[in-house]
Design a protein around this motif. Sequence first.
Motif, short mmCIF file in Angstrom:
data_model
loop_
_atom_site.label_atom_id
_atom_site.label_comp_id
_atom_site.label_asym_id
_atom_site.label_seq_id
_atom_site.Cartn_x
_atom_site.Cartn_y
_atom_site.Cartn_z
N VAL A 8 0.85 -1.17 0.00
CA VAL A 8 0.00 0.00 0.00
C VAL A 8 0.90 1.24 0.00
O VAL A 8 1.99 1.20 0.58
CB VAL A 8 -0.90 0.00 1.26
CG1 VAL A 8 -1.81 1.21 1.29
CG2 VAL A 8 -1.71 -1.29 1.33
N GLY A 43 -2.70 6.32 -1.18
CA GLY A 43 -3.29 5.27 -0.36
C GLY A 43 -3.74 4.06 -1.16
O GLY A 43 -4.36 3.16 -0.63
N GLY A 44 -3.44 4.03 -2.46
CA GLY A 44 -3.87 2.92 -3.28
C GLY A 44 -2.89 1.77 -3.27
O GLY A 44 -1.92 1.76 -2.51
N VAL A 45 -3.15 0.78 -4.12
CA VAL A 45 -2.30 -0.39 -4.23
C VAL A 45 -0.97 0.00 -4.90
O VAL A 45 -0.97 0.76 -5.87
CB VAL A 45 -2.99 -1.46 -5.11
CG1 VAL A 45 -2.11 -2.67 -5.28
CG2 VAL A 45 -4.34 -1.83 -4.51
N GLU A 73 1.39 -6.53 2.73
CA GLU A 73 0.05 -6.47 3.34
C GLU A 73 -0.69 -7.71 2.86
O GLU A 73 -0.63 -8.04 1.68
CB GLU A 73 -0.65 -5.19 2.86
CG GLU A 73 -1.79 -4.69 3.71
CD GLU A 73 -3.10 -5.44 3.50
OE1 GLU A 73 -3.97 -5.36 4.38
OE2 GLU A 73 -3.25 -6.12 2.46
N GLU A 76 -3.04 -7.67 -0.17
CA GLU A 76 -2.29 -7.35 -1.40
C GLU A 76 -1.44 -8.54 -1.83
O GLU A 76 -1.27 -8.79 -3.02
CB GLU A 76 -1.44 -6.09 -1.20
CG GLU A 76 -2.26 -4.82 -0.95
CD GLU A 76 -3.46 -4.67 -1.88
OE1 GLU A 76 -3.34 -4.99 -3.08
OE2 GLU A 76 -4.54 -4.27 -1.39
N ARG B 366 -9.10 -1.10 -3.12
CA ARG B 366 -8.28 -0.13 -2.40
C ARG B 366 -8.02 1.06 -3.33
O ARG B 366 -6.90 1.29 -3.77
CB ARG B 366 -6.95 -0.79 -1.99
CG ARG B 366 -6.25 -0.13 -0.81
CD ARG B 366 -4.92 -0.80 -0.54
NE ARG B 366 -4.96 -2.12 0.03
CZ ARG B 366 -5.08 -2.38 1.33
NH1 ARG B 366 -5.18 -1.40 2.20
NH2 ARG B 366 -5.09 -3.62 1.77
N PRO B 368 -7.44 4.89 -4.63
CA PRO B 368 -6.82 6.05 -4.00
C PRO B 368 -7.91 6.93 -3.39
O PRO B 368 -9.06 6.88 -3.83
CB PRO B 368 -6.13 6.78 -5.16
CG PRO B 368 -6.57 6.14 -6.41
CD PRO B 368 -7.24 4.85 -6.08
#
Lengths: 196, 613
Positions: A8, A43-45, A73, A76, B366, B368
Amino acid sequence: MNLEIVGVGGQGILLASKVLGGAALDKGLDVWMSEVHGMAQRGGVVVTTVKIGEKVYSPLIGHGDADVILGFEPVETYRAIKKASKDTWIVTNTAPIVPFTVSSGKQGYPKLDDIFESIQNVSDKFVMIDAKELAEQAGAAIAQNIVMLGALTATGALPLTKEDMQDSIRNNVPERFVEVNLRAFELGFKNARSQM
Amino acid sequence: MKALLDDKPGKQMMLLGNEAIVRGALEAGIGHGSTYPGTPSSEIGNTLENIAKDYGMYFEYSANEKVAMEVAAAAAASGVRSMAWMKHVGVNVAADALMTLMYCGVRAGMVIVAAGDPSVHSSQNEQDNRYYSVLGSIPMLEPTSPHEAKEMVKYAFDLSEELELPVMVRTTTRVNHARGIVTFGDIKEPAPKGHFEKDPGRFVAVPQNARKNHPRLLKQFGKAKPISQGSRFTEEFEVDDPELHVIGSGAGFNYIYELREIYGLPISILKLGMTNPFPEEKVGEFIKGADRLLVVEELEPFLEDKVLSLAKKYNPSLEVYGKHTGHFSRLFEYDPDVVRKAVSKLIDVPAGGEPLDADEYELPSRPPSLCPGCPHRATYYAVKKALGKTEAVFSSDIGCYTLGVQDPLNTADFLLCMGGSVGAAGGFSKNTDQQVFAFLGDSTFFHSGLPALVSGVYNQHDFVYVVMDNRTTAMTGHQPHPGTGRTGMGDPAPMLSIEDLARGAGVEFVETVNPYEIEKTIDVFKRAIEHPGISVVVTKYPCVLLEKKKLSNPPYHVDQGKCKKCYLCVNQLGCIALVKEGDDVDIDTTLCIGCSHCAQVCPFDAIEPGVEE
Ligand SMILES: Cc1ncc(C[n+]2csc(CCOP(=O)(O)OP(=O)(O)O)c2C)c(N)n1
Ligand code: SF4
Ligand code: SF4
């Protein structure tokens, strides 16, 4: 050697891949990586590919063709599982980072034990690391990325020695953080070895 | 990145493609660089921010791509080697200048880096910019790796000088954001200041001159043809008795070459590095002896169409495979799987690793999102409160604030391009009876929001024009802009006032408010909605990533005794540090930055500063 590092935004994956690339370059090996910058970082992958060898031809990895998946994570790690075959080392951090899609109650986060069991069922090369705990033991929670590098090195999948990696940490990490990161590296290394 | 300045020929370094591009420009003796940031080109500017002064060149962030192109054009016309770089859609903004610049040409070398984004990692579309090279008769190079990007940029300066035309280096995300080993060449002194020798017949594009300059362009471009035939960036990888011929360029080439090398496949490959002008004879010779040919290129069938028409002359029975035959898609970037699949339809390819057959889970997404404490979130919350039950159209723009499109804010209904929020808001206001908002950032205001404001005032549009002024260009990595008081080289600059510019454009209602004060912000929006015509509201608070070190507020916590489980904070504000645990709302203290927004919106005062005792 095909390595997929997943996690992340904000987990220090870029630094980890730089340490790896630096070690390979010093060893006279070819390196090609691809990184994520821009929108996906909020905050994304984050998916970073590192390929190391005598000669490397592209910066991406096909399905089933990763030698190692280094997951920062658990979810992920699981998202990247199609890149793994039964010969692939799967090294995962066990500490979850719950996405806001889950914390706001809209989606569910699978049970960690289920995920881990599912990986165990199909892979004999599975290593679980509580990187948060080990980084805190080393003296800095943010050193989780280097704990993971220690565990990665322990698999023996890298064409690099423990010393190569330690040298690269010294070369690529700001000086005042070198000691704590070397401790973090050692803890990750030992913990992974104890599981093999 | 000072190491980029090392004058150590032969030295090897791991460089990001964008850093390698900078090194190439330094090895060519660049004197001027200009840009407007945009993924995946942004790190070229970020790198120069740190080294331009030490090297001795001039570098600027222009207000938009068109200006970046124009200042670089004037530099090159004055004999100073220059480079302008931008993302693919930035070339749309600069295209007006570029198309006529090609008629006039340049004196010193001018390089345009146009960075494409196949798969739309961080953009509004994935257009294939190679067609610009045809539209403008622009000589074009397509690198496959960071090292080649460096070499091509360096070479492009020489080529540009030889042809007296700007040269385009067209990259994609997997080149700009790949990191690989780059071998340094000699570094050159930066170009000193030049002198503009007047030549109106060439540099003043009035019709009678344009009519002379267009043939001039065709003549100069014609000189590029033999150069592309013999380009050193064209490489042939032959085998005896090939079962398949391949032509490839850019990142797509890497995957086919990899497949061939790993399995020793009987494939002959022609890799094209200079793809405009198209090296007809070179390709003609290559396809002459072929039975079956696969074209490997991302996005549009740019090379494939050329090959198809050439085949009529050189090899009418040639079977050409690619996008037209469904072997490849015009969508998204390639990877080893995509290329393997296409090749496997034509020749035998050994199977790769067999993916693990693990249980399927529905994994949470997830996407952004706005950072905890982001001022944009508070602005959006206030707008929705000010509107109450009134329906409104939210005309949005490009920046971090576009993330308002997500739940629970849903404050983006229409979005095309940078600055586009304003014109569209005017269109909605004239053609519907709905209440209309335009949302744009401070950097976007200076980029293209200002002329649209002028147009809206003149045409008496009626909407609320919200400039979300977080004091930076956040989305692309916090570059300065005309409102920040700092230049790209780190020097102080006049700090342009958005408010003064709006008043100067004739806007009567111009107010500035700190979105961290939510009640006050709601009040300003209520008045702005009431006010007829365009009302400008500037919500001013720095991006929290800029302020992070300064902001030392303790995180907040929820007093479970006072919390009435109304979930207003989660359902209407939606800060990502608010966590629903069963029925309770908690605050993730590792994410919370103590901005107080949630405490301000809680009707029961259940959210308090500090960690729970
Ligand atoms: C024509 C064009 N140029 C550049 C970009 C890249 N880009 C996306 S968002 C953005 C900046 C937005 O800055 P600002 O308006 O201040 O909003 P913030 O991200 O700071 O909230 C840029 C330059 C783009 N999408 N289109
Ligand atoms: S980077 Fe700044 S502007 Fe962008 S989401 Fe985070 S706080 Fe908001
Ligand atoms: S104070 Fe509330 S709104 Fe602000 S960051 Fe913390 S949880 Fe989010």
